[in-house]
Every structure is written in C-alpha cells, then in structure tokens.
Design an enzyme around this catalytic site. Structure first.
Site, mmCIF file in Angstrom:
data_model
loop_
_atom_site.group_PDB
_atom_site.id
_atom_site.type_symbol
_atom_site.label_atom_id
_atom_site.label_comp_id
_atom_site.label_asym_id
_atom_site.label_seq_id
_atom_site.Cartn_x
_atom_site.Cartn_y
_atom_site.Cartn_z
ATOM 1 N N ASN A 197 41.887 83.762 37.043
ATOM 2 C CA ASN A 197 42.296 85.011 37.677
ATOM 3 C C ASN A 197 41.233 85.517 38.644
ATOM 4 O O ASN A 197 41.345 85.329 39.846
ATOM 5 C CB ASN A 197 42.602 86.070 36.612
ATOM 6 C CG ASN A 197 43.470 87.198 37.139
ATOM 7 O OD1 ASN A 197 43.332 87.606 38.289
ATOM 8 N ND2 ASN A 197 44.386 87.688 36.320
ATOM 9 N N ASP A 198 40.172 86.118 38.115
ATOM 10 C CA ASP A 198 39.164 86.724 38.986
ATOM 11 C C ASP A 198 38.487 85.711 39.896
ATOM 12 O O ASP A 198 38.100 86.028 41.014
ATOM 13 C CB ASP A 198 38.106 87.447 38.145
ATOM 14 C CG ASP A 198 38.681 88.646 37.399
ATOM 15 O OD1 ASP A 198 39.689 89.202 37.872
ATOM 16 O OD2 ASP A 198 38.134 89.008 36.342
#
Length: 494
Positions: free
Chosen positions: A420-421
C-alpha cells in the site's frame, strides 16, 4: 566468589559459580583450558563477522545464518569450558527454560510476526544484559570486603544498565504495538518529549552520583527504575508505522549494552559481538529511515499522522475498477513482461508459493517475470526476500527499488499483492502527506496495474492511495492466496 559470564550480543547470560585456586595443578589446567576457550572465541568472532557479511545478500543468507549459529554454539561451549566453572546446575536450568520458550517461538511463529518476535527477542536479550550488570554491581560493591568499582568502570556499568533497561521496556512496547495488543493510536502524554528529556537528565545525574559514590546502591536501583520508565516513555508515543525502525534502533542500544558489559567482564568475544550487533542495528535504522525519507529525530520525537486534505471519497468515488480472476488472466496472457510487487498482505495470506506458481506459468509462455522489492515492504527489511526465497524464487529475479523503478514504463502488467504505502503516488505528489518524499515503487508508471487486496483500507500511514483509482489499475479484491489461485486456474484453463 561468584562471577557472571555473558555470551552473545543479546541472546543469553550464563551465571556460573567460580572456585579459583592458586594450586599449581589447577593453574596448569586453567592454562590448558584457556587455549580451548580463546580458540573457540577467536573462531566464533570470525564466524560472527562472516555471518553479517553473508547475510547482506540473498544468495549467501543461509550460509550466514549457519555461520552465526555455529559461532554462537562455539561461544557458549567455550565459556562453559572455563576451568573455574565448578557446577552447571543453573546453566542447565537456563538452557531448559530458554529452549521451552524459544523453540515454539521459532517453529510456530508465522512470518508475518517476525518483526514483533524480533522485538521480543531484543527485550529478553536486553533484560539479560541489565541483569548481568546488576549482579556484577552488587558483587563488586555490596559484598563486604570486595574492592569498590573505580570511576571509569562504574561509568561504563551505569551506561550498560541504562541501555539494557530502557531497551527491555521499549522493546516490550514495540512488541505490543506490532502485535496489536496496544493500539498504535496511543500518542503518550502531553509534552512527552519534555518528559523524555527530563528522564534522560535524571538518569545522567544518577549515573554521575554513582561514579563518585559507587556504594550508593539505592541510587543504582533508582537508575534502573528511571531507565525502565524512560524506555516505556520513549517508545509508546511512536506510531506502528515507525516500529520497524524503532526495533532496529533498540537492537543497536542492546548491542552497545552487551559490548560495554564485555569491557566490564573482560570478555573480548562479548565486546566484538555486541559491537557488531550495535553497529548493524544502527546501519539498518539508517537504511530504513532513508527508505521512508525520515530522520532519527523525526521517528523518535515526531509523529506520522495524516495531514493531507485528500479523503478516500474524493480519490475513490466512482473511479475504482474491480476485476475478476478471469479478467486478470486474460490481461496476463498477452503480457511479455510482468513485475510482481509483494507487500505485507502477501505475508498475511502466505501467498508466496502461489505467486511462484503463477510466475512459472507465465515464464512457460515466454513472459519475463521480476519482483520489485521495497526496502521496508512487509514491515522490515528483507521480509519479502525471505518469503520469496521460501518459494524458491530465483535470487536474480529480485530487484531492488533503485534498479526496478526506471523499468516500470516498459512493464506490461505490474501485480501488487498486499502493498500500500510503498506504492502510493501521494509520496511524490502531495507535500502535505505524511509519506511526502518517501521513496516508492513507481508502479503507477506501468502500462497496466493489478492490485490484489482485501479492500480499499489504508496502509500504516492511514491515507488513501490514488493508485487504486488510476485509469490503468484494476482491483482484484479478496484474500491474496485465494485470489491468485483463481487466476492460476483461469490461466490453466485458457
């Protein structure tokens, strides 16, 4: 008289009873045994150094682990061969208790829990170092008739106990947050930094007091209490996203503590092992901070909080395109180059073997498959490398971020599994984002992107990801392992 011999940087402390005699025969035995002891120490030190060297590359990582294991075994055996050890009773008790605790942790701890298991190991090791220092202090100071510690030795001992105690409580807090026993949202007390610096100042004053008055054992106990509280207050305000960096920094503290204890006990192997542990932990912290574009001061005294004005509704509304396993299979059938981006979700789903099966099928059709590895993907450096190595993914297919990023525009399909990040474009486009400036994998530059994820939930940073709503992105919702198995089945049918 009782001496304490500490073995290994963080892993164990052996309490043995000594019976030193000036009898010539005993001294001759001591001379003979010292050759075995120092010989084993020398080999162990060399193996520890080689272990770190080999662990720096996936191809030699297993050799590095084996070298470290053999080195630790030689260190333990060498210490137990010392001529003045008259009984192994408590040593055997310690070995039994450690085995009862450590064996289940090693066998049944899932890969997703490696960061918190590491934190717990640091806590045990730091506690061992602090207890050894405490025992040595009372042995030298509180026993009548024993010479007092000199100022230099007392200073080293105070620092050693301080670092060991704060690492113990700090590592427990890190474990609690990573294991979600403690909420990551805990931000500590108001003026937390002022409290931390005040505790550090108190610890320094108590240490100075002990240097000039080493018999003040109440002050020594106060130093331990302050150190324990300081470790708790230092780590508890730090968010879960920064815990991997904090763990490696605590590892550095514990290694330094063990090295200092080596000077106290005149144990050269402990000095070497502790220095290696301390320096490697510091280097790892630097690597992780660089990977997240953060500084030590920002990690220790700042907070990663969402500040971006962009909301999930603004970014995702009407733009997210869901795909079926069959859709993804059709997309992959025509691909000539595929890049797999593993993340924490892959570790949770234990999908590495399915990923390897998918890659094998694609390669049989002439497709080139590579794996893009972000330095902190999966909560700790090397996490993804270990997972993929379990599935026998060729080492040459694992590409570091700097190497793979320029090639994403030539990639037909990028498959993001649970990351994700580390693939969030906001790091490059939104200066108000908590991950602004963090180096990311440029997945959004690929011709097509498939994101395998359970939902649109945010990552550690707690912010939405515009990649999921990009025109070239398809979302394959579901458990990573199950979803990829369905893609594999669709490819086989096709």
């Amino acid at each position: 008289m009782t001496n304490l011999h500490s073995l290994g940087s963080l892993f164990a402390a052996v309490d043995v009873e000594l019976n030193i005699s000036t009898n010539g025969a005993v001294r001759h035995l001591a001379d003979r045994d010292s050759i075995l002891v120092w010989g084993s120490y020398l080999i162990a030190a060399a193996l520890f150094i080689l272990s770190l060297k080999w662990l720096s590359h996936p191809k030699t990582a297993r050799r590095g682990v084996l070298a470290g294991e053999i080195g630790m075994a030689l260190a333990v055996i060498g210490t137990l061969l010392m001529y003045d050890v008259v009984t192994y009773n408590w040593v055997l008790v310690g070995i039994a208790l450690g085995s009862i605790i450590g064996t289940p942790m090693a066998i049944w701890m899932p890969m997703t829990a490696v960061p918190q298991r590491t934190a717990l190991s640091h806590a045990f090791g730091a506690l061992a170092a602090a207890l050894v220092g405490t025992a040595h202090y009372f042995e030298e100071v509180a026993v009548p008739g024993v010479p007092h510690l000199d100022k230099f030795t007392m200073a080293i001992l105070a620092i050693e106990v301080f670092l060991g105690a704060l690492t113990f409580t700090g590592s427990l807090i890190a474990f609690g947050k990573l294991q979600e026993l403690l909420p990551s949202s805990i931000k500590g007390l108001p003026n937390q930094n002022a409290i931390n610096f005040s505790l550090l100042g108190v610890a320094a004053l108590l240490s100075i007091w002990l240097i000039f008055s080493p018999t003040s054992w109440i002050v020594f106990l106060l130093l331990i209490v302050v150190s324990l509280v300081f470790g708790l207050c230092l780590v508890i305000p730090i968010g879960g996203a920064d815990m991997p960096t904090v763990i490696s920094l605590l590892n550095s503290y514990a290694g330094l503590s063990a090295s200092l204890m080596g000077f106290i006990l005149d144990n050269y192997l402990l000095i070497i092992a502790g220095a290696l542990d301390g320096s490697s932990g510091l280097i790892l912290s630097i690597v992780m901070c660089k990977a997240m574009n953060r500084s030590f001061t920002n990690v220790l005294f700042g907070r990663m909080e969402p500040t971006s004005a962009a909301s999930s509704d603004d970014i995702y509304a009407g733009k997210v395109k869901s795909a079926s396993p069959e859709d993804v299979a059709m997309l992959l059938e025509g691909a000539q180059r595929v890049i797999v981006v593993p993340g924490y979700g892959l570790a949770v789903a234990q999908a590495q073997h399915v990923v390897r099966e998918l890659a094998t099928i694609l390669e049989e059709h002439g497709c080139t498959v590579e794996y893009a590895i972000h330095p902190v993907a999966g909560r700790m450096p090397g996490h993804m490398n270990v997972l993929l190595a379990e599935a026998d993914v060729p080492y040459e297919q694992l590409k570091e971020m700097e190497e793979i990023n320029p090639t994403f525009p030539q990639c037909d399909v990028a498959i993001v599994i649970g990351a994700n990040d580390v693939v969030n474009p906001l790091a490059n486009t939104d200066p108000t984002s908590p991950i602004a400036g963090m180096p990311i994998l440029n997945v959004d530059k690929a011709r097509n992107v498939v994101v395998v994820k359970r939902s649109l939930s945010p990552g550690f940073a707690g912010i939405p990801n515009p990649l999921f709503a990009a025109d070239n992105c398809l979302m394959l919702f579901g458990d990573g392992k199950k979803a990829l198995m369905e893609v594999v089945a669709a490819l086989k049918e096709g």
